[in-house]
Scaffold this motif. Structure first.
Motif, short mmCIF file in Angstrom:
data_model
loop_
_atom_site.label_atom_id
_atom_site.label_comp_id
_atom_site.label_asym_id
_atom_site.label_seq_id
_atom_site.Cartn_x
_atom_site.Cartn_y
_atom_site.Cartn_z
N PRO A 283 0.83 -1.21 0.00
CA PRO A 283 0.00 0.00 0.00
C PRO A 283 0.87 1.26 0.00
CG PRO A 283 -0.08 -1.09 2.14
CD PRO A 283 0.70 -1.98 1.22
N GLU A 284 0.36 2.29 -0.63
CA GLU A 284 1.05 3.58 -0.66
C GLU A 284 1.05 4.18 0.73
OE1 GLU A 284 2.52 5.41 -3.24
OE2 GLU A 284 2.38 3.53 -4.33
N PRO A 285 2.18 4.78 1.13
CA PRO A 285 2.18 5.44 2.44
C PRO A 285 1.30 6.69 2.41
CG PRO A 285 4.25 5.83 1.31
CD PRO A 285 3.46 4.87 0.47
N PRO A 286 0.77 7.10 3.56
CA PRO A 286 -0.03 8.32 3.60
C PRO A 286 0.85 9.52 3.26
CG PRO A 286 0.42 7.53 5.82
CD PRO A 286 0.93 6.49 4.87
N VAL A 287 0.23 10.56 2.72
CA VAL A 287 0.96 11.75 2.27
C VAL A 287 0.77 12.88 3.26
CG1 VAL A 287 1.18 13.47 0.43
CG2 VAL A 287 0.70 11.08 -0.15
N ALA B 68 11.08 18.74 10.15
CA ALA B 68 9.70 18.24 10.25
C ALA B 68 9.45 17.14 9.22
CB ALA B 68 8.71 19.38 10.08
N SER B 69 9.98 17.33 8.02
CA SER B 69 9.81 16.33 6.97
C SER B 69 10.46 15.01 7.35
CB SER B 69 10.40 16.85 5.65
OG SER B 69 9.72 17.99 5.22
N GLN B 70 11.67 15.08 7.90
CA GLN B 70 12.37 13.86 8.30
C GLN B 70 11.62 13.13 9.41
OE1 GLN B 70 16.39 14.88 9.35
NE2 GLN B 70 16.94 15.41 7.25
N ARG C 38 9.98 9.40 8.92
CA ARG C 38 10.30 8.27 9.80
C ARG C 38 9.04 7.67 10.42
NH1 ARG C 38 15.34 11.26 12.50
NH2 ARG C 38 16.81 10.89 10.81
N ALA C 39 8.01 8.48 10.53
CA ALA C 39 6.73 7.99 11.07
C ALA C 39 5.90 7.28 9.99
CB ALA C 39 5.94 9.15 11.66
N GLY C 40 6.42 7.23 8.76
CA GLY C 40 5.75 6.47 7.72
C GLY C 40 5.04 7.27 6.65
N TYR C 41 5.18 8.59 6.67
CA TYR C 41 4.53 9.44 5.67
C TYR C 41 5.42 9.63 4.44
CZ TYR C 41 0.99 10.85 9.05
OH TYR C 41 -0.05 10.86 9.95
N PHE D 109 0.92 19.67 7.96
CA PHE D 109 1.78 20.14 9.04
C PHE D 109 2.30 21.50 8.59
CE2 PHE D 109 5.71 20.84 11.27
CZ PHE D 109 5.53 20.26 12.51
N THR D 110 1.90 22.57 9.28
CA THR D 110 2.25 23.90 8.81
C THR D 110 2.67 24.83 9.93
OG1 THR D 110 1.48 25.80 7.51
CG2 THR D 110 -0.15 24.71 8.89
N ASP D 111 3.56 25.72 9.59
CA ASP D 111 3.93 26.82 10.48
C ASP D 111 2.79 27.84 10.43
OD1 ASP D 111 5.31 28.65 12.04
OD2 ASP D 111 6.78 29.15 10.51
#
Length: 90
Positions: A4-8, A22-24, A28-31, A55-57
């Protein structure tokens, strides 16, 4: 059997090191990560992708992260949103 595709997750921050951090963490959490440095850039990317998380500033050039969340929430009312800021004011 296909995997399955990982969530985006769409990660938005105008501070490049924080955007990368934040991206890293989310990767690592699977996104699978989409990056944007502004709300306008994020809005250009978002319609093409099935998002599982924003996820936003809060403080971005131009439109704020709150405005971005509201804009995306119009089309995707169930989209989870994490809002952060590095701004500190007593």
């Amino acid at each position: 059997m296909t995997t399955p595709e990982p969530p985006v997750a769409l990660v938005v921050d105008d501070d490049a090191p924080l955007l990368e951090l934040a991206s890293q963490i989310l990767e690592r959490a699977g996104y699978r990560i989409l990056r944007a440095a502004s709300a306008e850039e994020a809005l250009a990317i978002a319609p093409e992708k099935p998002l599982a998380l924003l996820f936003t500033d809060v403080v971005l050039p131009g439109r704020s992260g709150l405005e971005l969340a509201a804009d995306l929430g119009t089309e995707r009312p169930d989209l989870p949103v994490l809002i952060t800021t590095g701004q500190w004011d007593d």
